[in-house]
Design a protein around this motif. Structure first.
Motif, PDB file in Angstrom:
ATOM      1  N   ALA A  34       0.827  -1.217   0.000  1.00  0.00           N
ATOM      2  CA  ALA A  34       0.000   0.000   0.000  1.00  0.00           C
ATOM      3  C   ALA A  34       0.859   1.263   0.000  1.00  0.00           C
ATOM      4  CB  ALA A  34      -0.926   0.002   1.203  1.00  0.00           C
ATOM      5  N   GLY A  35       2.180   1.108   0.114  1.00  0.00           N
ATOM      6  CA  GLY A  35       3.072   2.256   0.073  1.00  0.00           C
ATOM      7  C   GLY A  35       3.446   2.836   1.425  1.00  0.00           C
ATOM      8  N   TYR A  36       2.933   2.234   2.492  1.00  0.00           N
ATOM      9  CA  TYR A  36       3.256   2.727   3.826  1.00  0.00           C
ATOM     10  C   TYR A  36       4.650   2.278   4.248  1.00  0.00           C
ATOM     11  CZ  TYR A  36      -1.689   3.826   4.201  1.00  0.00           C
ATOM     12  OH  TYR A  36      -2.947   4.340   3.992  1.00  0.00           O
ATOM     13  N   ARG A  37       5.311   3.107   5.040  1.00  0.00           N
ATOM     14  CA  ARG A  37       6.629   2.759   5.573  1.00  0.00           C
ATOM     15  C   ARG A  37       6.497   1.586   6.545  1.00  0.00           C
ATOM     16  NH1 ARG A  37       6.787   8.375   4.953  1.00  0.00           N
ATOM     17  NH2 ARG A  37       8.746   9.187   4.143  1.00  0.00           N
ATOM     18  N   VAL A  38       7.491   0.697   6.481  1.00  0.00           N
ATOM     19  CA  VAL A  38       7.526  -0.457   7.378  1.00  0.00           C
ATOM     20  C   VAL A  38       8.893  -0.484   8.049  1.00  0.00           C
ATOM     21  CG1 VAL A  38       7.372  -2.974   7.536  1.00  0.00           C
ATOM     22  CG2 VAL A  38       5.956  -1.746   5.882  1.00  0.00           C
ATOM     23  N   TYR A  39       8.889  -0.603   9.379  1.00  0.00           N
ATOM     24  CA  TYR A  39      10.131  -0.575  10.146  1.00  0.00           C
ATOM     25  C   TYR A  39      10.322  -1.890  10.886  1.00  0.00           C
ATOM     26  CZ  TYR A  39       9.828   4.376   9.193  1.00  0.00           C
ATOM     27  OH  TYR A  39       9.752   5.577   8.557  1.00  0.00           O
ATOM     28  N   GLY A  40      11.571  -2.301  10.994  1.00  0.00           N
ATOM     29  CA  GLY A  40      11.914  -3.523  11.710  1.00  0.00           C
ATOM     30  C   GLY A  40      12.795  -3.221  12.906  1.00  0.00           C
ATOM     31  N   GLY A  41      13.255  -4.268  13.549  1.00  0.00           N
ATOM     32  CA  GLY A  41      14.088  -4.152  14.742  1.00  0.00           C
ATOM     33  C   GLY A  41      15.320  -3.283  14.559  1.00  0.00           C
ATOM     34  N   PRO A  42      16.103  -3.493  13.490  1.00  0.00           N
ATOM     35  CA  PRO A  42      17.290  -2.642  13.308  1.00  0.00           C
ATOM     36  C   PRO A  42      16.943  -1.153  13.149  1.00  0.00           C
ATOM     37  CG  PRO A  42      17.444  -4.593  11.935  1.00  0.00           C
ATOM     38  CD  PRO A  42      16.054  -4.575  12.518  1.00  0.00           C
ATOM     39  N   ASP A  43      15.812  -0.867  12.520  1.00  0.00           N
ATOM     40  CA  ASP A  43      15.383   0.531  12.367  1.00  0.00           C
ATOM     41  C   ASP A  43      15.068   1.143  13.729  1.00  0.00           C
ATOM     42  OD1 ASP A  43      15.417   0.431   9.478  1.00  0.00           O
ATOM     43  OD2 ASP A  43      13.527  -0.694   9.583  1.00  0.00           O
ATOM     44  N   ILE A  44      14.386   0.377  14.574  1.00  0.00           N
ATOM     45  CA  ILE A  44      14.022   0.871  15.899  1.00  0.00           C
ATOM     46  C   ILE A  44      15.276   1.071  16.738  1.00  0.00           C
ATOM     47  CG2 ILE A  44      12.690   0.412  18.003  1.00  0.00           C
ATOM     48  CD1 ILE A  44      11.074   1.018  15.350  1.00  0.00           C
ATOM     49  N   LEU A  45      16.236   0.153  16.638  1.00  0.00           N
ATOM     50  CA  LEU A  45      17.499   0.304  17.357  1.00  0.00           C
ATOM     51  C   LEU A  45      18.219   1.578  16.931  1.00  0.00           C
ATOM     52  CD1 LEU A  45      19.453  -0.975  19.390  1.00  0.00           C
ATOM     53  CD2 LEU A  45      20.469  -2.238  17.490  1.00  0.00           C
ATOM     54  N   ARG A  46      18.230   1.848  15.625  1.00  0.00           N
ATOM     55  CA  ARG A  46      18.860   3.066  15.111  1.00  0.00           C
ATOM     56  C   ARG A  46      18.126   4.309  15.619  1.00  0.00           C
ATOM     57  NH1 ARG A  46      22.461   3.520  10.749  1.00  0.00           N
ATOM     58  NH2 ARG A  46      22.545   5.609   9.843  1.00  0.00           N
ATOM     59  N   LEU A  47      16.795   4.256  15.649  1.00  0.00           N
ATOM     60  CA  LEU A  47      16.013   5.377  16.170  1.00  0.00           C
ATOM     61  C   LEU A  47      16.288   5.594  17.662  1.00  0.00           C
ATOM     62  CD1 LEU A  47      12.643   4.813  14.280  1.00  0.00           C
ATOM     63  CD2 LEU A  47      14.233   6.728  13.970  1.00  0.00           C
ATOM     64  N   HIS A  48      16.436   4.501  18.416  1.00  0.00           N
ATOM     65  CA  HIS A  48      16.800   4.629  19.837  1.00  0.00           C
ATOM     66  C   HIS A  48      18.155   5.317  19.975  1.00  0.00           C
ATOM     67  CE1 HIS A  48      13.616   2.652  22.042  1.00  0.00           C
ATOM     68  NE2 HIS A  48      13.611   1.659  21.184  1.00  0.00           N
ATOM     69  N   PHE A  49      19.097   4.935  19.116  1.00  0.00           N
ATOM     70  CA  PHE A  49      20.428   5.557  19.140  1.00  0.00           C
ATOM     71  C   PHE A  49      20.305   7.060  18.880  1.00  0.00           C
ATOM     72  CE2 PHE A  49      24.375   7.043  17.385  1.00  0.00           C
ATOM     73  CZ  PHE A  49      25.363   6.337  18.060  1.00  0.00           C
ATOM     74  N   ILE A  50      19.540   7.420  17.860  1.00  0.00           N
ATOM     75  CA  ILE A  50      19.350   8.831  17.516  1.00  0.00           C
ATOM     76  C   ILE A  50      18.688   9.565  18.672  1.00  0.00           C
ATOM     77  CG2 ILE A  50      18.092  10.410  15.995  1.00  0.00           C
ATOM     78  CD1 ILE A  50      18.551   8.275  13.744  1.00  0.00           C
ATOM     79  N   ARG A  51      17.674   8.955  19.263  1.00  0.00           N
ATOM     80  CA  ARG A  51      16.972   9.580  20.393  1.00  0.00           C
ATOM     81  C   ARG A  51      17.937   9.809  21.554  1.00  0.00           C
ATOM     82  NH1 ARG A  51      11.973  11.727  22.316  1.00  0.00           N
ATOM     83  NH2 ARG A  51      12.482  12.050  24.491  1.00  0.00           N
ATOM     84  N   GLY A  52      18.768   8.806  21.851  1.00  0.00           N
ATOM     85  CA  GLY A  52      19.751   8.951  22.924  1.00  0.00           C
ATOM     86  C   GLY A  52      20.730  10.071  22.643  1.00  0.00           C
ATOM     87  N   ALA A  53      21.190  10.153  21.404  1.00  0.00           N
ATOM     88  CA  ALA A  53      22.124  11.217  21.025  1.00  0.00           C
ATOM     89  C   ALA A  53      21.449  12.585  21.120  1.00  0.00           C
ATOM     90  CB  ALA A  53      22.661  10.970  19.619  1.00  0.00           C
ATOM     91  N   ARG A  54      20.199  12.673  20.691  1.00  0.00           N
ATOM     92  CA  ARG A  54      19.468  13.950  20.786  1.00  0.00           C
ATOM     93  C   ARG A  54      19.268  14.351  22.248  1.00  0.00           C
ATOM     94  NH1 ARG A  54      18.335  17.010  16.176  1.00  0.00           N
ATOM     95  NH2 ARG A  54      17.996  18.376  17.932  1.00  0.00           N
ATOM     96  N   ASP A  55      19.009  13.353  23.112  1.00  0.00           N
ATOM     97  CA  ASP A  55      18.842  13.643  24.539  1.00  0.00           C
ATOM     98  C   ASP A  55      20.104  14.256  25.138  1.00  0.00           C
ATOM     99  OD1 ASP A  55      16.231  12.741  24.446  1.00  0.00           O
ATOM    100  OD2 ASP A  55      16.663  10.820  25.424  1.00  0.00           O
ATOM    101  N   PHE A  56      21.273  13.904  24.588  1.00  0.00           N
ATOM    102  CA  PHE A  56      22.529  14.498  25.032  1.00  0.00           C
ATOM    103  C   PHE A  56      22.826  15.808  24.304  1.00  0.00           C
ATOM    104  CE2 PHE A  56      23.662  10.303  26.790  1.00  0.00           C
ATOM    105  CZ  PHE A  56      24.138  10.704  28.030  1.00  0.00           C
ATOM    106  N   GLY A  57      21.933  16.224  23.422  1.00  0.00           N
ATOM    107  CA  GLY A  57      22.084  17.509  22.760  1.00  0.00           C
ATOM    108  C   GLY A  57      22.934  17.492  21.505  1.00  0.00           C
ATOM    109  N   PHE A  58      23.279  16.315  20.998  1.00  0.00           N
ATOM    110  CA  PHE A  58      24.064  16.258  19.765  1.00  0.00           C
ATOM    111  C   PHE A  58      23.219  16.772  18.607  1.00  0.00           C
ATOM    112  CE2 PHE A  58      26.440  13.080  22.212  1.00  0.00           C
ATOM    113  CZ  PHE A  58      27.745  13.436  21.923  1.00  0.00           C
TER     114      PHE A  58
END
Length: 166
Positions: A34-58
């Protein structure tokens, strides 16, 4: 999982997930029929990494550097430490700058009677040209920008993409 589920799992808004994809912090998502984005475990892990980095103000460009290091099994921890130390130095400079601003504003506030009079040293102080006592702000906005060159000679912030058609 869809973008809403990925948003909930990572605590990053769907809008920011789409933005991170646009600037290259996360790879383009797989799409369902249908064209919708689909995310898996590695994507979520990468998003967690980004969130953690943003929380530190990077900033986004610092996160790009950290993601590149994170993905490189031959990385040197010294390189990661260098990025973190540079970020700490920038944070400390911003703290010093903010303390100077607060000190100047406190001085203006102390000189204001705060009564019914229209005379206000705070407003007078704001209209004064720079006295040269403090260094002017080097930038506006939250983070300095870093530009990545592309083979065509054009540059684009963060993602290293240019506007040229290839």
């Amino acid at each position: 999982m869809n973008i809403g589920e990925a948003s909930k799992a990572s605590r990053i808004s769907a809008k920011m997930i789409r933005y991170y994809e646009q600037i290259g912090l996360i790879p383009p998502a797989n799409r369902c029929e249908a064209g919708y984005r689909v995310y898996g475990g590695p994507d979520i892990l990468r998003l967690h990494f980004i969130r953690g980095a943003r929380d530190f103000g990077f900033s986004a460009y610092e996160i790009k550097d950290l993601l590149d290091l994170w993905a490189d099994p031959s990385r040197r921890s010294a390189d990661v430490k260098r990025v973190a130390e540079q970020h700490i130095a920038a944070l400390e400079q911003r703290i010093d700058d903010m303390r100077q601003v607060a000190s100047s504003l406190k001085a203006l506030t102390r000189s204001c009677a705060g009564d019914q009079s229209p005379a206000c040293p705070i407003l007078q102080g704001l209209q004064q040209p720079d006295s040269g006592k403090r260094e002017p702000s080097r930038r506006t906005g939250a983070v300095p920008r870093k530009y990545y060159p592309h083979a065509c000679g054009k540059t684009n912030e963060v993602a290293g993409r240019c506007a040229c058609p290839h």
